[in-house]
Scaffold this active site. Structure first.
Site, short mmCIF file in Angstrom:
data_model
loop_
_atom_site.label_atom_id
_atom_site.label_comp_id
_atom_site.label_asym_id
_atom_site.label_seq_id
_atom_site.Cartn_x
_atom_site.Cartn_y
_atom_site.Cartn_z
N HIS A 24 0.81 -1.07 -0.12
CA HIS A 24 -0.12 0.07 -0.11
C HIS A 24 0.92 1.13 -0.28
O HIS A 24 1.97 1.32 0.22
CB HIS A 24 -1.00 -0.10 1.16
N GLU A 45 0.80 4.07 1.70
CA GLU A 45 1.28 4.47 3.07
C GLU A 45 2.46 3.47 3.74
O GLU A 45 3.47 4.17 4.37
CB GLU A 45 0.03 4.27 4.31
N CYS A 86 -6.15 1.47 5.67
CA CYS A 86 -6.85 0.24 5.94
C CYS A 86 -6.33 -0.01 7.24
O CYS A 86 -5.57 0.29 8.23
CB CYS A 86 -6.33 -1.03 5.16
N CYS A 127 -2.33 -0.73 7.74
CA CYS A 127 -1.53 0.76 7.60
C CYS A 127 -1.68 1.66 8.87
O CYS A 127 -0.65 2.35 9.12
CB CYS A 127 -2.00 1.55 6.26
N ALA A 166 -15.39 5.57 -31.59
CA ALA A 166 -14.83 6.42 -32.64
C ALA A 166 -15.67 6.63 -33.84
O ALA A 166 -16.03 5.46 -34.36
CB ALA A 166 -13.49 6.00 -32.51
N SER A 174 -12.76 0.24 -41.63
CA SER A 174 -12.97 1.27 -40.54
C SER A 174 -11.55 1.90 -39.83
O SER A 174 -11.67 2.65 -39.09
CB SER A 174 -13.54 0.65 -39.40
N ASP A 225 -12.58 -7.44 -36.68
CA ASP A 225 -11.36 -6.27 -36.53
C ASP A 225 -10.19 -6.92 -36.11
O ASP A 225 -8.85 -6.56 -36.41
CB ASP A 225 -11.73 -5.14 -35.54
N LEU A 268 -6.10 -5.00 -28.46
CA LEU A 268 -6.43 -4.75 -27.41
C LEU A 268 -5.45 -4.31 -26.11
O LEU A 268 -5.75 -4.44 -25.10
CB LEU A 268 -7.78 -5.25 -26.65
N SER A 312 -26.44 -2.84 -26.11
CA SER A 312 -26.62 -3.53 -24.86
C SER A 312 -26.44 -2.96 -23.47
O SER A 312 -27.26 -2.94 -22.65
CB SER A 312 -25.97 -4.73 -24.89
#
Length: 362
Positions: free
Chosen positions: A53, A55, A78, A87, A157, A171, A203, A207, A299
């Site tokens: 974390h 901290e 936390c 922490c 886009a 595209s 396509d 990704l 959707s």
């Protein structure tokens, strides 16, 4: 009383925390700054993967110098025992004199308990400094706890007339280079990138996040009812290096081949987006970017399961026969329309980025 220096240091902590978005799930991305005698002596954010974390890292940087210092943190520290010690215990043990907190943690194991523990130890605590900004930064983590779903961004886009592909299916590329680079920055801030099977088949996207100096491997998610995704696709070929999760049910032989290539298959109805999002949350995902295609976007819009919509709009037109950016929404009368609120616009070269939120969340 909040001082200008408190606001300054929380802003600095927020800047640190933003760098962790997309890389710290299932944990929130937290920034921490430690100040002694008006000098910043430590700065840290939640590490990739969620631990250590912020901290604990900052305290480790300064050791005994933390005694009597002020610790600034974007989210309530936390107080529960997990894979590491709380922490709060580390803050008390370090001798911190004052803690300034951006916003309270919504996790019931933490919420309010940390503040009470710190104050009981004689530490001065100030809460709510830039609370709205700190809350917005970790809205995905918050929704995961309070709504059992991740924060969902729809990204499109298109042309001025809302088209995403020619009648031939071509595209690449509608938008310019600057807009595409901005898209990769957007990807880098999300835990998972989701597409429908149509986009995956037509396509053949990777990704991936392609930014110089940024190492980011988001989970790729495909909604694929019958597991039609090809074993030769870029997504499947790279599944052992970058996680790929397919949601659907299909032929046992093909499913076995996909698993052999590293694809994680979640058997479910991908049209039931509530179940899809709940399953993603159960795996720790807090922020999802939906990149397409038109039917997937429709959707999410129909079911109201999104939080913001980003449209990269190019100054060109393709006409009525070209493919629209959104599939059927089942709207027959104006009263059924899906109203949004525009939050901002930004010029990216010749293109314009428009950011919208749901009207009921603005």
């Amino acid at each position: 009383m909040v001082q200008n220096s408190d606001i300054h240091h929380i802003k600095s902590a927020l800047s640190l925390a933003r760098r962790g978005l997309g890389r710290v799930w299932p944990n929130p991305s937290v920034g921490c700054v430690i100040v002694q005698d008006d000098c910043v002596i430590a700065r840290a954010r939640t590490a990739d993967g969620g631990r250590p974390h912020a901290e604990s890292q900052a305290l480790e940087q300064v050791g005994a110098l933390a005694k009597g210092a002020t610790l600034y943190v974007t989210l309530e520290p936390c107080t529960h025992h997990g894979q590491t010690a709380p922490c709060v215990e580390a803050i008390i043990a370090a001798g911190i004199a004052r803690v300034v907190i951006g916003t309270q943690d919504v996790d019931p194991r933490v919420s309010g308990k940390s503040v009470a523990t710190l104050e009981a130890a004689g530490i001065k605590v100030m809460q709510g400094v830039l609370a709205d900004e700190c809350r917005a930064l970790n809205i995905g983590f918050i929704k995961r706890i309070t709504e059992n779903r991740p924060f969902v961004t729809l990204k499109m886009a298109c042309t001025l007339d809302g088209k995403i592909a020619c009648t031939s299916g071509e595209s690449k590329w509608i938008t310019g280079d600057l807009a595409r680079r901005h898209t990769h920055q957007l990807r880098s801030r999300h835990d998972a990138i989701l597409v429908g099977c149509g986009t995956a088949l037509v396509d053949d996207p990777a990704l991936s996040t392609r930014l110089d100096g940024v190492a980011h491997t988001p989970v790729r998610v495909v909604l694929d009812s019958n597991l039609r995704i090809s074993s030769d696709s870029q997504l499947v070929r790279t599944a052992k290096d970058v996680p790929l999760w397919a949601f659907g049910n299909g032929d046992d032989e093909h499913a076995a081949a996909l698993k052999q290539q590293g694809v994680v298959i979640h058997s479910c109805n991908p049209h039931d987006l509530t179940s899809v999002l709940e399953l993603l949350v159960s795996q720790g995902i807090t922020r999802v970017l939906v990149e397409g295609g038109a039917e997937a976007h429709a959707s999410f819009l129909r079911q109201g399961l999104f939080d913001e919509l980003l449209i990269y709009r190019a100054p060109t037109m393709l006409g009525g026969d070209a493919k629209s950016m959104v599939g059927s929404l089942g709207v027959e009368t104006l009263v059924q329309r899906h109203d949004l609120v525009r939050c901002s616009t930004q010029t990216l070269g010749l293109d314009v980025l428009e950011v919208y939120k749901r009207k009921d969340e603005s």
